[in-house]
Structures are given as structure tokens and as C-alpha cells.
Design a protein around this motif. Sequence first.
Motif, PDB file in Angstrom:
ATOM      1  N   ASN A  75      54.948  40.032  73.786  1.00 12.86           N
ATOM      2  CA  ASN A  75      53.786  40.486  73.434  1.00 12.86           C
ATOM      3  C   ASN A  75      53.143  39.922  72.381  1.00 12.86           C
ATOM      4  OD1 ASN A  75      55.812  41.453  71.854  1.00 12.86           O
ATOM      5  ND2 ASN A  75      55.002  43.458  71.822  1.00 12.86           N
ATOM      6  N   LEU A  76      54.135  39.221  71.582  1.00 10.92           N
ATOM      7  CA  LEU A  76      53.430  38.735  70.362  1.00 10.92           C
ATOM      8  C   LEU A  76      54.290  37.340  70.015  1.00 10.92           C
ATOM      9  CD1 LEU A  76      55.463  39.628  67.934  1.00 10.92           C
ATOM     10  CD2 LEU A  76      54.174  41.623  67.878  1.00 10.92           C
ATOM     11  N   SER A  77      53.517  36.564  69.113  1.00 14.82           N
ATOM     12  CA  SER A  77      54.543  35.211  68.777  1.00 14.82           C
ATOM     13  C   SER A  77      54.595  35.322  67.097  1.00 14.82           C
ATOM     14  CB  SER A  77      53.986  34.079  69.227  1.00 14.82           C
ATOM     15  OG  SER A  77      53.695  33.980  70.607  1.00 14.82           O
ATOM     16  N   ILE A  78      55.768  35.073  66.637  1.00 13.27           N
ATOM     17  CA  ILE A  78      55.925  34.938  65.281  1.00 13.27           C
ATOM     18  C   ILE A  78      55.734  33.420  64.926  1.00 13.27           C
ATOM     19  CG2 ILE A  78      57.563  35.087  63.280  1.00 13.27           C
ATOM     20  CD1 ILE A  78      58.827  37.415  65.113  1.00 13.27           C
ATOM     21  N   TYR A  79      54.950  33.000  63.879  1.00 13.27           N
ATOM     22  CA  TYR A  79      54.838  31.678  63.515  1.00 13.27           C
ATOM     23  C   TYR A  79      55.358  31.652  62.231  1.00 13.27           C
ATOM     24  CZ  TYR A  79      51.472  31.431  67.233  1.00 13.27           C
ATOM     25  OH  TYR A  79      50.873  31.356  68.527  1.00 13.27           O
ATOM     26  N   LEU A  80      56.241  30.443  61.887  1.00 15.32           N
ATOM     27  CA  LEU A  80      56.798  30.199  60.569  1.00 15.32           C
ATOM     28  C   LEU A  80      55.770  29.231  60.028  1.00 15.32           C
ATOM     29  CD1 LEU A  80      58.826  31.392  59.381  1.00 15.32           C
ATOM     30  CD2 LEU A  80      60.511  29.322  59.795  1.00 15.32           C
TER      31      LEU A  80
ATOM     32  N   LYS B 127      55.569  34.146  57.221  1.00 18.74           N
ATOM     33  CA  LYS B 127      55.463  34.441  58.537  1.00 18.74           C
ATOM     34  C   LYS B 127      54.242  35.186  59.032  1.00 18.74           C
ATOM     35  CE  LYS B 127      59.826  36.551  59.373  1.00 18.74           C
ATOM     36  NZ  LYS B 127      60.484  37.754  59.555  1.00 18.74           N
ATOM     37  N   VAL B 128      53.921  34.726  60.004  1.00 23.68           N
ATOM     38  CA  VAL B 128      52.774  35.446  60.659  1.00 23.68           C
ATOM     39  C   VAL B 128      52.747  35.657  62.105  1.00 23.68           C
ATOM     40  CG1 VAL B 128      50.220  34.642  61.477  1.00 23.68           C
ATOM     41  CG2 VAL B 128      51.286  33.528  59.299  1.00 23.68           C
ATOM     42  N   THR B 129      52.524  36.798  62.536  1.00 24.15           N
ATOM     43  CA  THR B 129      52.607  37.228  63.896  1.00 24.15           C
ATOM     44  C   THR B 129      51.067  37.267  64.588  1.00 24.15           C
ATOM     45  OG1 THR B 129      52.609  39.778  63.426  1.00 24.15           O
ATOM     46  CG2 THR B 129      54.749  38.611  63.621  1.00 24.15           C
TER      47      THR B 129
ATOM     48  N   VAL C  53      52.483  24.495  60.837  1.00 23.52           N
ATOM     49  CA  VAL C  53      53.336  25.210  61.728  1.00 23.52           C
ATOM     50  C   VAL C  53      54.573  24.732  61.666  1.00 23.52           C
ATOM     51  CG1 VAL C  53      53.550  26.387  64.023  1.00 23.52           C
ATOM     52  CG2 VAL C  53      51.392  26.462  63.098  1.00 23.52           C
ATOM     53  N   LYS C  54      55.814  25.516  61.397  1.00 22.46           N
ATOM     54  CA  LYS C  54      57.165  24.891  61.186  1.00 22.46           C
ATOM     55  C   LYS C  54      57.826  25.379  62.257  1.00 22.46           C
ATOM     56  CE  LYS C  54      56.989  21.553  58.340  1.00 22.46           C
ATOM     57  NZ  LYS C  54      57.210  20.299  58.732  1.00 22.46           N
ATOM     58  N   GLY C  55      57.360  26.625  62.800  1.00 30.62           N
ATOM     59  CA  GLY C  55      58.272  27.231  63.755  1.00 30.62           C
ATOM     60  C   GLY C  55      57.547  28.347  64.618  1.00 30.62           C
ATOM     61  N   ILE C  56      57.836  28.447  65.958  1.00 31.68           N
ATOM     62  CA  ILE C  56      57.185  29.502  66.613  1.00 31.68           C
ATOM     63  C   ILE C  56      58.104  30.124  67.434  1.00 31.68           C
ATOM     64  CG2 ILE C  56      55.566  30.018  68.428  1.00 31.68           C
ATOM     65  CD1 ILE C  56      54.170  27.329  67.919  1.00 31.68           C
ATOM     66  N   ALA C  57      58.286  31.544  67.439  1.00 34.45           N
ATOM     67  CA  ALA C  57      59.177  32.236  68.164  1.00 34.45           C
ATOM     68  C   ALA C  57      58.441  33.173  69.113  1.00 34.45           C
ATOM     69  CB  ALA C  57      59.957  33.242  67.327  1.00 34.45           C
TER      70      ALA C  57
ATOM     71  N   ILE D 181      48.337  26.923  69.253  1.00 41.11           N
ATOM     72  CA  ILE D 181      48.540  26.365  68.247  1.00 41.11           C
ATOM     73  C   ILE D 181      50.132  26.051  68.547  1.00 41.11           C
ATOM     74  CG2 ILE D 181      49.292  26.910  65.687  1.00 41.11           C
ATOM     75  CD1 ILE D 181      46.986  29.010  65.787  1.00 41.11           C
ATOM     76  N   ASP D 182      50.297  24.859  68.157  1.00 41.68           N
ATOM     77  CA  ASP D 182      51.816  24.272  68.344  1.00 41.68           C
ATOM     78  C   ASP D 182      52.354  23.934  67.385  1.00 41.68           C
ATOM     79  OD1 ASP D 182      53.817  23.689  70.240  1.00 41.68           O
ATOM     80  OD2 ASP D 182      52.516  22.096  71.341  1.00 41.68           O
ATOM     81  N   TRP D 183      53.824  23.530  67.445  1.00 39.86           N
ATOM     82  CA  TRP D 183      54.480  23.030  66.172  1.00 39.86           C
ATOM     83  C   TRP D 183      53.837  22.004  65.755  1.00 39.86           C
ATOM     84  CZ3 TRP D 183      60.182  24.341  65.592  1.00 39.86           C
ATOM     85  CH2 TRP D 183      60.317  25.061  66.602  1.00 39.86           C
ATOM     86  N   ASP D 184      54.014  21.751  64.138  1.00 37.31           N
ATOM     87  CA  ASP D 184      53.311  20.755  63.588  1.00 37.31           C
ATOM     88  C   ASP D 184      52.070  20.477  63.327  1.00 37.31           C
ATOM     89  OD1 ASP D 184      56.085  20.000  62.651  1.00 37.31           O
ATOM     90  OD2 ASP D 184      56.052  18.991  64.423  1.00 37.31           O
TER      91      ASP D 184
END
Lengths: 386, 316
Positions: free
Chosen positions: A337-342, A352-354, A329-333, A366-369
Motif C-alpha cells: 500500500n505504501l513505499s518507504i524511501y530512505l 525516512k519518507v513514506t 534515494v538510497k533505498g526503497i522498501a 522514483i528509483d534508487w540513486d
Amino acid sequence: MAAVERTSQAPSKQTELPSWKDPKAEPYIRIENVTKKFGDFVAVNNVSLSIYRGELFSLLGGSGCGKTTLLRMLAGFENPTSGKIYIDGVDMAGIPPYDRPTNMMFQSYALFPHMTVEQNVAFGLKQDKFPDSEVKQRVAQMLDLVQLTPFAKRKPHQLSGGQRQRVALARSLVKQPKLLLLDEPLGALDKKLREATQFELMNIQDRLGITFIVVTHDQEEAMTLSTRIGVMNAGQIVQIGTPQEIYEYPQNKFVADFIGSVNLFEGQIVEDEADHVLIKSAEAGCDIYIDHGISSAPGAKAWVAIRPEKIQLTKQEVNAPHNCVRGTVKGIAYMGNLSIYLVQLDNGKQIKVTMQNQMRAAELMIDWDDRVSVTWHPNSPVALLS
Amino acid sequence: MASSVSAAHASRLPASHWMRDLLQALGIRGRTLVIAIPFLWLFLYFFVPFLIVLKVSLAFITIAQPPYTHFNEAGHLVFNIGDSYGRLVSDSLYIKAYWNSLVVAATSTVICLLIGYPFAYGIARCSPSVRNILLMLVILPFWTSFLIRVYAWIGLLKNNGLINEVLMAIGIIDSPIGMMNTNFAVYLGIVYSYLPFMILPLYANLEKMDMSLLEAAADLGCKPLKAFFLITVPLSFPGIVAGSMLVFIPAVGEYVIPELLGGPSSLMIGRVLWTEFFSNRDWPTASAVAIAILLALVIPLMIYQKYQDKELEKES
């Protein structure tokens, strides 16, 4: 979401075929091999299209894709270089705009600056020589519908952008045209007002039974409003379908990429059976198994499109022969209502995963790295040949 | 190098400080100064002469140099309204000349509008490259002196002029048509001379027009000709007013054109003024004529100004 709502709005129609699937239905508008050239530039390239009575059809595409030119040809402001346009069975060649059964709502609104709101709305009725009392009554009704009655005596420059847009809508609706053409109707509105107007447009369409053709570059707008969407690119229609078809079964890379966001993987077809396809993809870093067949030669190049919301992330290691790949995981926005995971796959490709935030603080699981397994259902990907 | 630059700065900076300090000491701000220059110009070359003419119009005629005096026989300063302004009212010549001037100017303005509007409309609808050439052609006559251009019309219009010669040569007419020294020639001269002043403001207005308005009108069932009168003409009204003012105002006081092209019957106020000044040497009456015409022109100008202010307000 809203598009799903739209079809369930009319339960009585569920038993019938939608008009565009009914072989007996007569299209209301037929565009046959229409091409429009400006000098050497081909704005619209050999477009054929049938639109049925009562549809709300969206022409969707980026700027310069020819969607506005197509609309202007329907209104009669441009003549096709070749091809034919039929409205209600009548060939429109040589029929000037003022004799066509269409009304248009302009992107710039094109309100007459020297007339009041009332006079603007009444303009079309006066051209048709309706008696004054009827003009008055219909204008009042229309202003009531768009909630502009208190502004009837104002001039356009005294109105806000949203109010002007409603005047333009009222003016194009007041003659109750058989066909209403809307050029980026909601472009200038802020998000809240846009959503309200979208539902208002759908209401009006249901109530008056007018056929709408909407030109827009806003995919969300097209998804919400339309019965069907025609996606345009470089003067051609690249796919026609309901919002669900366009979103879930894009026919090519352009459509998959243009509508919503998507992860695209290049690969090679290894197996192509009736019930599944197996695609070897170095870009994805695993074999991709899809549970529907496409007819192609094995060994052919193909692309796999997977929507971000159709991918799952888990911290556990998953061992599967296909549809499974490891990444970081390189980034989380966090969107609420949802989160976007890079996620960076181990081969370097970023996807990209939402994921829905079903529980509070779900984003903390699920956290960064974190190292994650990326998986998807064989039903989720779409294989594309172009 | 660096030292010389800083030296130049050092010598310049105090100078501007000095100017600023002086202006500040006098209580004048830079903005006031900028506005003051045109004001001073107008004051010196418009308002002061106007006051002098006003005073002359209230004087007595004498046989002297200059041919008027501000004092009566008893040597008192007197404002003599009766002689000059009284004559304007009592002698029907002046009323007739004023009326005639207004009629000629108004008619010419309407003719200019009828010719200029399609002209400006056509230019505004051309492609940008053609547009520039056409605009250039509209302005081109200004490169020749106004007087010479009016003289040139004499060569065209007179009995043995170009037009009559050509018409007789191809056998359309047997004897020359008398065009010189007629009202026709005066109208022709005025319309010819002032047409660019009608076309340019109209063009500036029509060129800005949003073409989608005409499309919207057509879309709502309005035929092109009707749309022209319902949409284009009302929206170009500021241009029509500006062009008409620019033609009407100078045409009322026009002297050269009726003098050179007009006949004895084309009695216009400019010619009357000339006669009073130079033939009759009646400066007070001539001044009164000038003051009266000035007032007659300032009033429409003020109406126009008011209208423009209203337009500006609307836009803001």
C-alpha cells in the motif's frame, strides 16, 4: 486510522465534551503523586493521573518503564511507597486485592491449571457466593461471548495460546468489574487474532461500560484501542493524550520517537512569533518554517519532528526559502500500500519518507540513486523543546 | 608431537570399534546397555534374593543349619504354604502387628505432612539465599548415622534424661514423665527421622508454583487462606503423594525405632520379623512375614507409579 474510527463510532458523544476535558466530570480513578521504590530502584516516580468512567486508557512504554508496577498498584498487589490511589472516590490504601472493585487479566493469563475452562471462569463468581444457577448461566454467557463454549470442559493445558487468552479475558470479565486491568492482553497472539480481539475488546467495553486500563508496549495496539494514552518512560508519565494528540503533537523527543517513526532534526530557534516559528537546522540542511508558535526564547535549542508520511519527494528541483532540501534515494522498501524511501540528504543525514502507492507501479517513478527534492508543508513539523 | 597424537588416536579408535562391533554382533545397542546395568543390579540384588526368600517361606522348619528344608520326610520337593502363610492368617499376633504397623506408619505420615507442609511452604517462600541455608539445615541430620540419632533420643527421653532433668530443675514437674518405651516415643522417633523425606519433595513442588495464580485468586475475590486450600494444596498434590509415600513405606517396615524407643506394647511387623528369625529361628514364617509386607508395600507403590505416569502424560 483505527483510532479515528473509534471516535466516530459514537456520534452522540460528539456534541459533548469528552469526560477528560469536562471540568465538571469527576475522575473515576485518581492517582496522586504515586511513587514506588523497590530498594533503591524507583519503578514509578511521582505519577499523577486521572482516568474517567468508561475510558479505555492505555499505559504505553518500553519494558521496565513502570507501567506494570502502576497497574499492580491499582489491583492491590503492590503498595505505593508514597502517594494515594482513589477508585470511585475511595482511598485504596490498605484495601487488599480481594476487596477491590477491580479485576485483572494477567500477562501470563494465570489460569488455574487444575480447573477446567468452566471452573476457571466460575471461580470469581463462586467467591462472591452467587447461587449455582446464576453462576452457571453467567459462565455460559461469558463462554459464549468469547466463543469457547465447546471447550468448557477442557483444562488450560489442552488449549492453544489464543484460547487461553480468551479464557483469561472471560474470567476477568465475568464479575463485571467496574475497572478492568489488562496487562499486555494481546501480546501472545498472532496479528490476525490480535486485530480481531482488539475490536472484540472495544465492543465489550462499549456494551458493558467497563473502565479499562491496558498496559502495553505495542504502540499500534494502544493507538487502536484507547480513548487516551499515557506514555511512560523511566517511571514517569511523559505525555497523556488521545491517540491523535500523542501522534500529531508529541510534547517531547521521547514521545515523538516512541510512537510511530519520525525524523528528528536538531536546530536553533531564530524566530518565535504567535503564528510561526523559524528554526535554523544544520542537521536538516535548511531552515524549517512551522506555522504554529511555541513559547520559547529565540536562540534556544529545539528539535523538529517530522513524520515520514508528511514529507513529499519529487524529482523536480524546488526552490523555496525553507522546508526544502535536496537528497539522494538510497533505498526503497515496497510495502504494497505504501513505499518507504530512505533518502540521504546532501549533508549526509538519512531520513525516512513514506508515500502512498496511489497508482500501480508508482514505486517506479522514483528509483534508487535518483536525485530528489524533499519538501514538507509548514503545518507538518512539530517543534520540541525537550 | 603431532605424530604421537595421531598415534594415540590410532590406538584408541580401533578399541572402540572393537567394542562396538562386539555389541553389534550380539545385537545389543548402546542404549540397551545403559539401561541393562541398573536392571542387572536390581535383578541380582533385589529379584534373586526375593525369589530365595519366597522359596524359604514355602519350606519346612528343621533343626539344622540352615534351619529349613525344601523337602518333606519322603524326600519330595514340596511347597509348604500351610505352615508359614497359614500361621500369618491363623495367629492374630501377625494380623495385629500388621495392623499396628499400618496405623503407626499412617499416623506418622499425617503428622509429618502437617509439620512438613508449613515447613516446605515457608522455605519455598523465602529469599533464595535464606532458602539454601534452610534446605541445608533440613538435610544436615543425614550427616549423622540414623542409628546414632535414634540412640540420641534415648538420652533425651529417658527418666533421668535431658528433658526430664530440665523440667524438674525448673520445677515444672516433680517426678519424671515416662516417655521412653511408649508409643509416643515411637511416633516421635519416626516423625523426627522421616520428616526430611516429606519436606524435600513438597519443597520441590511448592517452589515451582506460579505465584501469579495466587494473585489471580485474590484478584477474583478469594481470601488468602481459602486460596491456599483451593489453589496451592491441589497444585501441590503430586508433592504430597511423593512425600507421603517416602515416609509411609519405610515407616511400615521400621524396626530400629520401635525396638530402641518403643515399649513391649509397640508391636510392629519389623520387630515380629526379627523375633521369628533370630529368637524363634522360624525362617519360613519370617520369610512369609517379609513377603506379605513386601506385597503390602508394592501395591501402594504401584498406585503411586500409575499416578505419576498420569501426571507425566498430562504435562506432555
